[in-house]
Enzyme design. Structure first.
Site, PDB file in Angstrom:
ATOM      1  N   HIS A 158      16.991  77.681  31.365  1.00 49.49           N
ATOM      2  CA  HIS A 158      15.930  76.970  30.622  1.00 49.49           C
ATOM      3  C   HIS A 158      14.648  77.729  30.976  1.00 49.49           C
ATOM      4  CE1 HIS A 158      17.956  73.194  30.160  1.00 49.49           C
ATOM      5  NE2 HIS A 158      18.796  73.623  31.280  1.00 49.49           N
ATOM      6  N   LYS A 171      20.216  77.664  24.303  1.00 50.72           N
ATOM      7  CA  LYS A 171      19.288  76.801  24.352  1.00 50.72           C
ATOM      8  C   LYS A 171      18.101  76.946  23.611  1.00 50.72           C
ATOM      9  CE  LYS A 171      21.172  74.992  28.371  1.00 50.72           C
ATOM     10  NZ  LYS A 171      21.587  75.278  29.813  1.00 50.72           N
ATOM     11  N   SER A 198      17.505  72.766  35.933  1.00 51.39           N
ATOM     12  CA  SER A 198      17.818  71.821  34.693  1.00 51.39           C
ATOM     13  C   SER A 198      17.569  70.500  34.878  1.00 51.39           C
ATOM     14  CB  SER A 198      19.153  72.188  34.157  1.00 51.39           C
ATOM     15  OG  SER A 198      20.145  71.939  35.273  1.00 51.39           O
TER      16      SER A 198
HETATM   17  C1  LIG Z   1      22.727  75.223  30.332  1.00 50.39           C
HETATM   18  C2  LIG Z   1      23.076  76.208  31.481  1.00 50.39           C
HETATM   19  C3  LIG Z   1      23.999  77.079  31.576  1.00 50.39           C
HETATM   20  C4  LIG Z   1      25.228  77.371  30.527  1.00 50.39           C
HETATM   21  O1  LIG Z   1      24.751  78.026  29.455  1.00 50.39           O
HETATM   22  P1  LIG Z   1      25.685  77.322  28.142  1.00 50.39           P
HETATM   23  O2  LIG Z   1      25.139  78.544  27.124  1.00 50.39           O
HETATM   24  O3  LIG Z   1      25.402  76.158  27.625  1.00 50.39           O
HETATM   25  O4  LIG Z   1      27.162  77.756  28.645  1.00 50.39           O
HETATM   26  C5  LIG Z   1      24.053  78.125  32.562  1.00 50.39           C
HETATM   27  N1  LIG Z   1      23.079  78.205  33.598  1.00 50.39           N
HETATM   28  C6  LIG Z   1      22.286  77.215  33.663  1.00 50.39           C
HETATM   29  C7  LIG Z   1      21.177  77.177  34.740  1.00 50.39           C
HETATM   30  C8  LIG Z   1      22.125  76.197  32.567  1.00 50.39           C
HETATM   31  O5  LIG Z   1      20.754  75.120  32.612  1.00 50.39           O
END
Ligand SMILES: *Cc1c(COP(=O)(O)O)cnc(C)c1O
Length: 406
Positions: free
Chosen positions: A222, A253, A194
């Protein structure tokens, strides 16, 4: 009318005084960051503190949060199913639509089954915290997401770290795990990282894990909606279906709503239903969330041109930053860091960009290593070419002013 606050007891005040002392340190270190409040919906442009700016800071890759099909599905579901569920999944909080979403996710990810959670964070905490016990081992990339790290902390398994995306280091650690005769060995990696936007070397990791009888879990937070056919993620991107035991993802996301899931076998699903603590002890998604997620999968399947536009925008924006002379790291995805060195420089660039009409978050230690501070950008499918060019102009002006560009 301003409501008067009740007088606080000495004990309540003592807590605040002790917290304020810690906060003072954050302020001295320049790390105290007030929340940025959006006065308009999440979109390619947002209003913050009364000013309209181009946003390069959200994970809303495809603009699905405002897609008419998702909004219509959420509204209809609120009418049909109410505003909340009033229970955890294991007591009275499982509605037929939850299971419909889980069937759709499993079909989309090409796995036997899936299970949804309140967020991507809670999936990782729930899966890692319940799948591994004392006598098991987790093999983890050093730059894995905080939710993976927290999940590992909650399990009693041993933890072995390998150098970021380094196959030799992973092999070395896997060999060590094999020598120690653990019951279960699970290799865990982000699919797309990320902060740097690089893609995990999944084929090599899977091969090396298979060689020692270890299982692979990939977190495609992502990558879902971004990589693979119709955005099916890294397992699809590398054609590793059937060889990745646990496909984690988020619905928060690119999918544009909120929530998380694991796509895996029926055995994994059944295990988690009985053991994963966030699943057992935290209430289920309201229907509006569930139906909007189903609509998002429909859109991913029916409108692949959205993902094509995301990648066209990504290529355009990266080429622009590169030709201006910025160091944009090793990103292979729409996450593009603009490397700044020390955190003060990243914060200065971010603040100046905001003045010039661009919202791009500065990120420093401890989210990224010391000396690797950056301004992180994520373009969306919905950015127009004109918005991206205006953003590049702002980067040029701000980059010169803070001394990152000649
Ligand atoms: C953003 C993210 C999460 C968390 O996801 P949410 O739905 O916002 O809790 C978990 N793992 C990775 C790799 C992320 O980038």
């Amino acid at each position: 009318m301003i409501a008067e606050l009740p007088k606080r007891s000495a004990a309540v005040q003592a807590l605040d005084e002790s917290l304020n002392a810690d906060l003072e340190q954050l302020r001295r270190d320049g790390l105290f960051r007030p929340l940025k409040v959006l006065e308009t919906p999440q979109d390619t442009e947002v209003v913050i503190a009364g000013r309209r700016v181009i946003s390069l800071s959200s994970n809303n890759y495809l603009g699905l949060n405002t897609h008419p099909k998702l909004i219509a599905a959420a509204v209809a579901a609120a009418q049909a199913w109410g505003a909340g569920t009033g229970a955890v999944r294991t007591i009275a909080g499982t509605e037929s639509i939850h299971e419909e979403l889980e069937r759709r996710i499993a079909l989309f990810k090409r796995t036997e089954a899936s299970l949804t959670f309140q967020s991507g964070y809670t999936v990782n905490v729930g899966v890692l915290g319940s799948l591994l016990e004392a006598g098991d081992c987790v093999v983890s990339d050093k730059l894995n997401h905080a939710s993976i790290i927290d999940g590992i902390r909650l399990s009693k398994a041993d933890r072995l770290l390998y150098e970021h995306a380094d196959l030799d280091s992973a092999e070395c650690v896997l060999t060590e795990a094999k020598r120690k005769n653990y019951r279960r060995v699970l290799l865990v990696t982000d699919g797309v990282f990320s902060m740097d936007g690089d893609i995990a070397p999944l084929p090599g990791l899977v091969e090396r894990a298979e060689a020692v009888g270890a299982t692979v879990m990939v977190d495609d937070a992502h990558a879902t909606g971004v990589l693979g056919r119709n955005g099916r993620g890294t397992t699809d991107h590398f054609d590793l279906h059937g060889r990745v035991a646990l496909n984690i993802g988020t619905l928060s996301k690119a999918v544009g709503v909120v929530g998380g899931y694991v796509a895996a076998s029926q055995a994994v699903r059944d295990h988690l239903i009985h053991k994963a603590r966030p699943f057992l002890f935290s209430s289920s998604h309201p229907g509006a969330v569930v139906m909007a997620c189903i609509a998002a999968i429909d859109v991913l399947e029916q409108e692949p041109e959205l993902i094509e536009r995301l990648w066209a925008n990504t290529r355009h924006f990266k080429a622009g930053l590169r030709s201006l002379g910025f160091d944009i790291g090793n990103s292979e995805t729409p996450i593009t860091p603009v490397m700044c060195g020390e955190a003060v420089h990243a914060m200065a660039l971010s603040d100046l960009l905001m003045e010039y009409g661009v919202f791009a978050q500065g990120i420093g230690f401890p989210t990224v290593p010391q000396g690797k501070a950056r301004v992180r950008t994520i373009v969306a499918a919905t950015h127009t070419p004109s918005q991206l060019d205006r953003a590049l102009n702002a980067f040029e002006a701000a980059g010169k002013k803070v001394g990152l560009l000649a």
